[in-house]
Design an enzyme around this catalytic site. Structure first.
Site, PDB file in Angstrom:
ATOM      1  N   SER A  84       0.864  -1.184   0.000  1.00  9.28           N
ATOM      2  CA  SER A  84       0.000   0.000   0.000  1.00  9.28           C
ATOM      3  C   SER A  84       0.895   1.227   0.000  1.00  9.28           C
ATOM      4  CB  SER A  84      -0.907   0.010   1.233  1.00  9.28           C
ATOM      5  OG  SER A  84      -1.806  -1.076   1.203  1.00  9.28           O
ATOM      6  N   LYS A 158      -7.136   1.504  -2.947  1.00  5.79           N
ATOM      7  CA  LYS A 158      -6.755   0.994  -1.628  1.00  5.79           C
ATOM      8  C   LYS A 158      -6.842   2.094  -0.585  1.00  5.79           C
ATOM      9  CE  LYS A 158      -5.291  -1.599   1.670  1.00  5.79           C
ATOM     10  NZ  LYS A 158      -4.045  -2.366   1.681  1.00  5.79           N
ATOM     11  N   LYS A 226      -0.263   5.765   8.247  1.00  2.64           N
ATOM     12  CA  LYS A 226       0.476   5.993   6.996  1.00  2.64           C
ATOM     13  C   LYS A 226      -0.497   6.112   5.828  1.00  2.64           C
ATOM     14  CE  LYS A 226       1.415   2.718   4.443  1.00  2.64           C
ATOM     15  NZ  LYS A 226       1.779   1.437   3.789  1.00  2.64           N
TER      16      LYS A 226
END
Length: 284
Positions: A84, A158, A226
């Site tokens: 990701s 995502k 993140k």
């Protein structure tokens, strides 16, 4: 995530060579039939398809271009990045590999360790449709793949997925606190609303974690943060106001800053409980 995905590929009959910066994490796959490589470049050498599953864009960049992987790839090899990372970084990797004669698919996944073990991951694939179609047998061992658009599209999807995950974790945590404050059992509350409009995988899996208070990480909060930071960067780029996402991002930021980075992201409940406890103490 990488280990159970590798096991799924091995069980489907694929030949798999594995590498990890922590060699012990690769060695556990030997009994499943994997071949261990001592370097990333050695793992990629001669392979038609290379999967990366790493912590962030910098790690992917370092493995692909600083450790010799790109040079070790055969012509027309395909790199499938299931990490990701930021969509612009994925686009950059795609362009650089294309210049070297290789294909790139950004294919982040959702479903957690449970989905990886069961082969039921949701795979969001960005890149050339023909390349993705040609990987159907490989992806079939891992889950359900959807071609969502050109390079970078997998990563933006995502991030959108992670928005929903984070906001829903926050909603379930707050609802459990409200139910308990009103005299209800958290466990029975969760049981009562299962199957209704509030049903979700978050309620099923992370709701159970909140009931049992098991916050051993499947998905560490530092990685959730993140992803939310990457969402903010994209929202700023597109001039979007995302108030729900921004609020939950701030809560995860505070939770990680307070030492919760390695706690499962469902542990946001702990941060919200502490916030309310402090408020209660302050009101005395």
């Amino acid at each position: 995530m990488g280990a159970p995905m590798a096991r799924r590929l091995l069980a489907a009959g694929h030949q798999v060579t594995v590498w990890n910066r922590d060699l012990s994490k690769a060695e556990v796959l030997v009994s499943d039939g994997a071949v261990i490589a001592q370097t990333a470049a050695a793992a990629a050498k001669g392979c038609d398809i290379v999967f990366t599953m790493l912590s962030d864009g910098n790690a992917v960049d370092a493995v692909l271009f600083d450790s010799g992987v790109a040079e070790a790839l055969v012509e027309a090899a395909i790199v499938v990045d299931s990490s990701s990372i930021s969509p612009p970084i994925a686009k950059d990797h795609s362009a650089r590999l294309k210049a070297l004669g290789m294909a790139h698919v950004d294919a982040p996944v959702s479903g957690g360790v449970v989905g990886a073990q069961a082969g039921t991951l949701a795979i969001m694939a960005g890149g050339d449709a023909d390349v993705i179609d040609g990987l159907a047998d490989v992806f079939a061992a891992l889950g359900r793949v959807t071609h969502v658009g050109p390079s970078g599209s997998g990563q933006i999807c995502k991030l959108a997925n992670q928005q929903i995950v984070a906001i829903t974790i926050g909603a379930v945590a707050e609802a459990m606190m409200l139910a308990e404050a009103g005299g209800a059992s958290r466990e029975k509350f969760r049981e009562a609303i299962r199957g209704g409009f509030a049903e979700s995988r978050i309620l099923e899996l992370h709701g159970a974690r909140m009931v049992t208070r098991n916050f051993v990480p499947g998905g560490p909060s530092k990685f959730q943060l993140k992803d939310l930071d990457a969402v903010k960067a994209m929202a700023d780029l597109f001039s979007l106001e995302l108030p729900l996402t921004e609020q939950v991002r701030r809560e995860f930021c505070d939770f990680v800053a307070a030492g919760g980075g390695d706690t499962d992201h469902s542990g946001l409940l702990l941060h919200l409980e502490a916030m309310n406890a402090a408020k209660s103490e302050g009101g005395k």
